[in-house]
Scaffold this motif. Structure first.
Motif, PDB file in Angstrom:
ATOM      1  N   TRP A   4      32.906  -1.284  10.381  1.00  0.00           N
ATOM      2  CA  TRP A   4      33.200  -0.248  11.370  1.00  0.00           C
ATOM      3  C   TRP A   4      33.616   1.039  10.664  1.00  0.00           C
ATOM      4  N   PHE A   5      34.524   0.901   9.688  1.00  0.00           N
ATOM      5  CA  PHE A   5      35.002   2.063   8.950  1.00  0.00           C
ATOM      6  C   PHE A   5      33.863   2.727   8.177  1.00  0.00           C
ATOM      7  N   ALA A   6      33.017   1.916   7.532  1.00  0.00           N
ATOM      8  CA  ALA A   6      31.880   2.460   6.776  1.00  0.00           C
ATOM      9  C   ALA A   6      30.911   3.184   7.700  1.00  0.00           C
ATOM     10  N   GLY A   7      30.763   2.681   8.925  1.00  0.00           N
ATOM     11  CA  GLY A   7      29.869   3.332   9.871  1.00  0.00           C
ATOM     12  C   GLY A   7      30.332   4.707  10.286  1.00  0.00           C
ATOM     13  N   LEU A   8      31.637   4.904  10.309  1.00  0.00           N
ATOM     14  CA  LEU A   8      32.185   6.192  10.710  1.00  0.00           C
ATOM     15  C   LEU A   8      32.402   7.132   9.533  1.00  0.00           C
ATOM     16  N   TYR A  66      27.116   1.468  17.302  1.00  0.00           N
ATOM     17  CA  TYR A  66      26.894   0.397  16.327  1.00  0.00           C
ATOM     18  C   TYR A  66      27.449   0.826  14.971  1.00  0.00           C
ATOM     19  N   PRO A  67      28.751   0.719  14.768  1.00  0.00           N
ATOM     20  CA  PRO A  67      29.333   1.135  13.489  1.00  0.00           C
ATOM     21  C   PRO A  67      28.693   0.384  12.316  1.00  0.00           C
ATOM     22  N   GLY A  68      28.373   1.130  11.277  1.00  0.00           N
ATOM     23  CA  GLY A  68      27.786   0.533  10.088  1.00  0.00           C
ATOM     24  C   GLY A  68      26.286   0.338  10.161  1.00  0.00           C
ATOM     25  N   LEU A  69      25.618   0.976  11.123  1.00  0.00           N
ATOM     26  CA  LEU A  69      24.170   0.793  11.235  1.00  0.00           C
ATOM     27  C   LEU A  69      23.440   1.492  10.094  1.00  0.00           C
ATOM     28  N   TYR A  70      22.289   0.947   9.735  1.00  0.00           N
ATOM     29  CA  TYR A  70      21.434   1.567   8.726  1.00  0.00           C
ATOM     30  C   TYR A  70      20.079   0.870   8.732  1.00  0.00           C
ATOM     31  N   MET A  99      17.493  -3.241  13.158  1.00  0.00           N
ATOM     32  CA  MET A  99      18.591  -2.386  12.720  1.00  0.00           C
ATOM     33  C   MET A  99      19.571  -3.249  11.939  1.00  0.00           C
ATOM     34  N   SER A 100      19.866  -2.838  10.727  1.00  0.00           N
ATOM     35  CA  SER A 100      20.850  -3.553   9.919  1.00  0.00           C
ATOM     36  C   SER A 100      22.248  -3.032  10.227  1.00  0.00           C
ATOM     37  N   LEU A 101      23.226  -3.917  10.129  1.00  0.00           N
ATOM     38  CA  LEU A 101      24.634  -3.576  10.365  1.00  0.00           C
ATOM     39  C   LEU A 101      25.459  -4.073   9.190  1.00  0.00           C
ATOM     40  N   TRP A 102      26.414  -3.239   8.744  1.00  0.00           N
ATOM     41  CA  TRP A 102      27.277  -3.619   7.629  1.00  0.00           C
ATOM     42  C   TRP A 102      28.248  -4.719   8.007  1.00  0.00           C
ATOM     43  N   GLY A 103      28.851  -4.632   9.156  1.00  0.00           N
ATOM     44  CA  GLY A 103      29.876  -5.621   9.491  1.00  0.00           C
ATOM     45  C   GLY A 103      29.806  -5.977  10.964  1.00  0.00           C
ATOM     46  N   PRO A 104      29.462  -7.197  11.339  1.00  0.00           N
ATOM     47  CA  PRO A 104      29.126  -8.244  10.404  1.00  0.00           C
ATOM     48  C   PRO A 104      27.765  -7.958   9.752  1.00  0.00           C
ATOM     49  N   TYR A 105      27.629  -8.259   8.482  1.00  0.00           N
ATOM     50  CA  TYR A 105      26.381  -7.981   7.776  1.00  0.00           C
ATOM     51  C   TYR A 105      25.276  -8.792   8.426  1.00  0.00           C
TER      52      TYR A 105
END
Length: 122
Positions: A4-8, A66-70, A99-105
């Motif tokens: 979530w933090f990485a997404g923001l 979607y926090p952490g999307l990439y 769509m990839s998400l960092w957390g949960p990976y």
């Protein structure tokens, strides 16, 4: 929390694009590109030719949603008529993409309705 933090607050691209996915879409009769923008959102654009000019950007997923999307990646059968809905009908008016998400990976299959972008030549 890390995702979530990485997404923001994660690495911003400063106006560049990241992890682009391009495909010709038979339903739209146009090329479609998805990418991550400088605000870590997923953006869609269309063009008649792969070299452009490209349409104005349309945000289809945000890092707030979607926090952490990439890494958006268009499904290779999307828009080709090879995918079917639950009734067995050809599903060409939706764009399917991962769509990839960092957390949960994890990787999530997303669906975007393309009918607002579809034009008919008279």
């Amino acid at each position: 929390f890390g995702g979530w933090f990485a997404g923001l607050t994660g690495a911003k691209t400063g106006g560049n694009v990241s992890e682009m996915s391009v495909q010709y879409n038979e339903y739209l009769d146009k090329y479609v590109v998805l990418y991550g923008n400088g605000q870590n959102n997923v953006v869609l654009r269309t063009a008649d030719r792969p070299e452009g000019p490209w349409s104005d950007p349309i945000t289809i997923a945000t890092s707030v949603q979607y926090p952490g999307l990439y890494a958006p990646m268009i499904h290779p059968w999307s828009g080709t008529g090879k995918l079917t809905d639950s009734n067995g009908n050809s599903d060409v008016s939706n764009l399917y993409w991962n769509m990839s998400l960092w957390g949960p990976y994890n990787v999530t299959l997303m669906q975007t309705d393309l009918t607002p972008l579809h034009t008919t030549v008279v």
